[in-house]
Design an enzyme around this catalytic site. Structure first.
Site, PDB file in Angstrom:
ATOM      1  N   CYS A  73      -0.901   1.608  -3.027  1.00  0.00           N
ATOM      2  CA  CYS A  73       0.004   2.258  -2.076  1.00  0.00           C
ATOM      3  C   CYS A  73       1.123   3.000  -2.802  1.00  0.00           C
ATOM      4  O   CYS A  73       1.514   2.641  -3.924  1.00  0.00           O
ATOM      5  CB  CYS A  73       0.656   1.217  -1.178  1.00  0.00           C
ATOM      6  N   GLU A  75       4.333   2.977  -2.209  1.00  0.00           N
ATOM      7  CA  GLU A  75       5.532   2.177  -2.468  1.00  0.00           C
ATOM      8  C   GLU A  75       5.413   1.403  -3.771  1.00  0.00           C
ATOM      9  O   GLU A  75       6.366   1.298  -4.547  1.00  0.00           O
ATOM     10  CB  GLU A  75       5.759   1.163  -1.331  1.00  0.00           C
TER      11      GLU A  75
HETATM   12  N1  THU Z   1      -0.774   3.122   2.220  1.00  0.00           N
HETATM   13  C1  THU Z   1       0.385   3.273   1.498  1.00  0.00           C
HETATM   14  O1  THU Z   1       0.446   4.056   0.540  1.00  0.00           O
HETATM   15  N2  THU Z   1       1.459   2.519   1.856  1.00  0.00           N
HETATM   16  C2  THU Z   1       1.467   1.626   2.872  1.00  0.00           C
HETATM   17  O2  THU Z   1       2.443   0.908   3.041  1.00  0.00           O
HETATM   18  C3  THU Z   1       0.337   1.553   3.788  1.00  0.00           C
HETATM   19  C4  THU Z   1      -0.912   2.235   3.345  1.00  0.00           C
HETATM   20  C5  THU Z   1      -1.937   3.899   1.809  1.00  0.00           C
HETATM   21  C6  THU Z   1      -3.067   3.070   1.267  1.00  0.00           C
HETATM   22  C7  THU Z   1      -4.250   3.969   1.528  1.00  0.00           C
HETATM   23  O3  THU Z   1      -4.362   4.896   0.450  1.00  0.00           O
HETATM   24  C8  THU Z   1      -3.866   4.738   2.788  1.00  0.00           C
HETATM   25  O4  THU Z   1      -2.457   4.600   2.911  1.00  0.00           O
HETATM   26  C9  THU Z   1      -4.549   4.224   4.056  1.00  0.00           C
HETATM   27  O5  THU Z   1      -4.335   2.867   4.218  1.00  0.00           O
END
Ligand code: THU
Length: 161
Positions: A73, A75
């Site tokens: 992710c 973050e």
């Molecule tokens: N994702 C994030 O980058 N941060 C989050 O807090 C939730 C989900 C990303 C992971 C994945 O690449 C995409 O969003 C779909 O879940």
């Protein structure tokens, strides 16, 4: 038996233009980072911008992988980079934004559980709270003035001692 009631308060801004100037600028950096996300599988781009106490801004976006769980992710990309590059420097604010290539996200989109846990590690260690601002692509921005608001009853290092 007793009931333990938790009260949490979040600030809700109607739009980015209602945010303090420095946070508007941080959110714009998060939007720019979001557009560089590598999200070919979900088509869901996430951007993070971290304001550090030393004046630096650290950016991150989601990095996906053909072996899905190997991606990370936005973050955690950002906060691990901050920890790796500026160890011991406090994170003061985090701005988060998402954009789907399939639909317009107007709902403020909070960090996932694993990212909350990772952010909590840094907040606990730095002994000062992190302001977390999150939004969709457009519309409302929500502010939590600590990760504790998003992750009450956190598992932290005090349980290991
Ligand atoms: N994702 C994030 O980058 N941060 C989050 O807090 C939730 C989900 C990303 C992971 C994945 O690449 C995409 O969003 C779909 O879940």
């Amino acid at each position: 038996m007793k009931k333990l009631k938790l009260e949490t308060t979040l600030d809700v801004f109607d739009s980015v233009s209602e945010l303090p100037q420095d946070i508007q600028e941080l959110m714009i950096k998060a939007q720019q980072a979001r557009e560089k996300a590598y999200a070919p599988y979900s088509s869901f781009k996430v951007g993070a911008a971290l304001q550090l106490a030393n004046g630096e801004v650290v950016l991150g976006n989601n990095q996906e992988n053909a072996a899905f769980p190997s991606g990370l992710c936005a973050e955690r990309v950002a906060i691990f980079y901050a920890g790796a590059t500026y160890p011991g420097v406090a994170v003061t604010s985090i701005a988060l934004t998402v954009r789907s290539l399939e639909h317009t996200v107007t709902k403020p989109t909070p960090p996932c559980g694993a990212c909350r846990q990772s952010i909590a590690e840094y907040e606990v260690n730095q002994k000062s709270s992190i302001n977390i601002y999150f939004m969709g692509e457009t519309g409302t921005v929500v502010k939590a003035d600590s990760i504790e608001v998003l992750l009450p009853f956190v598992f932290d290092n005090t349980f290991l001692k």
